[in-house]
Design an enzyme around this catalytic site. Structure first.
Site, PDB file in Angstrom:
ATOM      1  N   LYS A 126       0.844  -1.190   0.000  1.00  0.00           N
ATOM      2  CA  LYS A 126       0.000   0.000   0.000  1.00  0.00           C
ATOM      3  C   LYS A 126       0.876   1.235   0.000  1.00  0.00           C
ATOM      4  CE  LYS A 126      -4.510   0.693   0.336  1.00  0.00           C
ATOM      5  NZ  LYS A 126      -5.575  -0.157  -0.206  1.00  0.00           N
ATOM      6  N   GLY A 178     -25.957   1.703   0.630  1.00  0.00           N
ATOM      7  CA  GLY A 178     -24.959   2.297  -0.276  1.00  0.00           C
ATOM      8  C   GLY A 178     -25.294   1.893  -1.695  1.00  0.00           C
ATOM      9  N   GLY A 197     -23.615   2.960  -4.633  1.00  0.00           N
ATOM     10  CA  GLY A 197     -22.542   3.448  -5.502  1.00  0.00           C
ATOM     11  C   GLY A 197     -22.061   2.322  -6.404  1.00  0.00           C
ATOM     12  N   VAL A 243     -20.304  -0.349  -5.959  1.00  0.00           N
ATOM     13  CA  VAL A 243     -20.502  -1.723  -5.487  1.00  0.00           C
ATOM     14  C   VAL A 243     -21.990  -2.042  -5.351  1.00  0.00           C
ATOM     15  CG1 VAL A 243     -20.081  -3.335  -3.580  1.00  0.00           C
ATOM     16  CG2 VAL A 243     -18.275  -1.746  -4.293  1.00  0.00           C
ATOM     17  N   GLY A 244     -22.724  -1.164  -4.663  1.00  0.00           N
ATOM     18  CA  GLY A 244     -24.121  -1.443  -4.350  1.00  0.00           C
ATOM     19  C   GLY A 244     -25.005  -1.599  -5.575  1.00  0.00           C
TER      20      GLY A 244
END
Ligand code: NAD
Length: 378
Positions: A78, A178, A180, A182-183
């Site tokens: 990361k 949610g 967005g 993903v949802g």
């Protein structure tokens, strides 16, 4: 001194922590490469004003677990960059280009997007050094949010998990927190399999209709920049109201820690498939099991995105990526839930055990990897 420098060290890593400083563009960043036994690390570049080396390490470790659990030939890493992600574009471009140049020879890390960075940022990095995933389509990338890679994976996870809950996906009633990237795609894929979306929420509120919501109409609303609560045929509640919706499947796809010990009792569902990262605190997860609610932990359920990114890195096209996501998440969900049941352990513990075993096996093939795997993980 070693105690301070190596304060994160355990049997898996981190392999290296690099602090990057370039005063000419006010760049301050940290790269943590956690574990590379399975291959070069993949993990996102997070840009935020309040990131830290510790957070970077924890996120890198989470990627080690996620990539291993997904069965990818990649370790976890990361980068955090200090700064406001909404800074002027030319300033952001210079900072990220300087970051890429500074890490040009760190071949143990492959750049990817995270909070505060996107496909365009990845294009700048590619222009400097290559070694990046999640590029714009024009540069041969697979736009994973546009095609719904994570939602595609989640829909398969749900299908497999239903077999462990003794109800059919066709006709099952689900709610999504949610709406967005993903949802909305999860909703689309699940309704294609015959499930019925009865409630959805976004940052403005919750919409519910027991007879079913029209997913395409909801998606069109969101594409116009509106909220799900502007959908005409349903009852509206505040955002939090989604928690109380009685349903068969509840899918968090918004923010971390939305379910905790104070509100977990309000859930009235049979299955939770975690689309967001850490949507349920670990303490609340233990209570879910006591309530008889099955859950599939985040890094098993939402691995579609990183699998897609890894497939892009290895030159696959979109349809090949979707096929591999389906195969991997179905297999891993079955392995984790079977193990959880057989060993009477939390699904999260079963997932962690699976991931650590895979990293451990890979470490065993390497010359420079000493380990005696204690149960020490983030
Ligand atoms: P997004 O920004 O596209 O969508 C987030 C949605 O959540 C929006 O609809 C927003 O209105 C809604 N939201 C925000 N606060 C809310 C609240 N309090 N209650 C209800 N809804 C709320 O983000 P995304 O890409 O869909 O990611 C969602 C989550 O999934 C994040 O936690 C992300 O880290 C995680 N995740 C995303 C991917 C991916 O492929 N995009 C992969 C793995 C994990």
């Amino acid at each position: 001194m070693p105690d301070t420098l190596f304060r994160f060290a355990d049997t898996l890593g981190p392999l290296k922590i690099i602090h990057v400083y370039e005063p000419s563009v006010d760049l301050k960043a940290v790269l943590v490469v956690d574990n590379v036994a399975k291959g070069p690390s993949i993990g996102g570049v997070r840009m935020a004003p309040d990131v830290s080396t510790e957070e970077c390490f924890r996120l890198a470790r989470a990627m080690t677990m996620k990539n291993a659990a997904a069965g990818l030939p990649h370790g976890g890493g990361k980068v955090v960059v200090y700064g406001d992600p909404k800074m002027p574009k030319d300033e952001k471009s210079l900072k990220l280009r300087a970051l890429a140049s500074a890490l040009r020879n760190e071949e143990s890390y492959v750049f990817a997007p995270d909070m505060g960075t996107d496909e365009e940022c990845m294009a700048w990095i590619r222009d400097e050094i290559g070694r990046v995933v999640a590029l714009p389509r024009e540069l041969g990338g697979i736009p994973l949010d546009e095609i719904g890679a994570t939602g595609w994976g989640l829909s398969h996870v749900v299908e497999v998990a239903c077999d462990f809950c003794n109800f059919d996906l066709a006709g099952a009633r689900f709610a999504i927190q949610g709406f967005g990237a993903v949802g909305k795609h999860t909703a689309r894929f699940l309704t294609n399999k015959g499930a019925v979306l009865i409630a959805a929420s976004d940052s403005q509120g919750t919409i519910r209709n027991e007879g079913g919501l029209n997913v395409n109409e909801l998606i069109q609303l969101k594409e116009k920049g509106k909220s799900v609560i502007e959908y005409p045929n349903g009852d509206c509640f505040d955002c939090d109201g989604i928690i109380d919706v009685e349903c068969d499947i509840w899918i968090p796809a918004a923010r971390p820690d939305v379910i905790h010990v104070e509100n977990v009792e309000r859930l009235n569902t049979k299955l939770i498939v975690q689309g967001a990262n850490i949507p349920v605190t670990h303490a609340a997860e233990k209570l879910l099991s006591k309530k008889g609610i099955l859950y599939v932990p985040d890094f098993i359920a939402n691995a579609g995105g990183v699998i897609c990114a890894a497939m892009e890195y290895h030159g696959a096209n979109e349809s090949a990526a979707l096929a591999v996501i389906e195969e991997k998440v179905r297999r891993n969900t079955k392995l984790v839930l079977t193990r959880s049941k057989a060993e009477s352990i939390e699904p999260r513990q079963a997932a962690i055990d699976l991931a650590i075993e895979r990293v451990k096996t890979a470490m065993g093939f390497r010359r420079f990897s000493t380990f005696s795997m204690g149960p020490r993980f983030i």
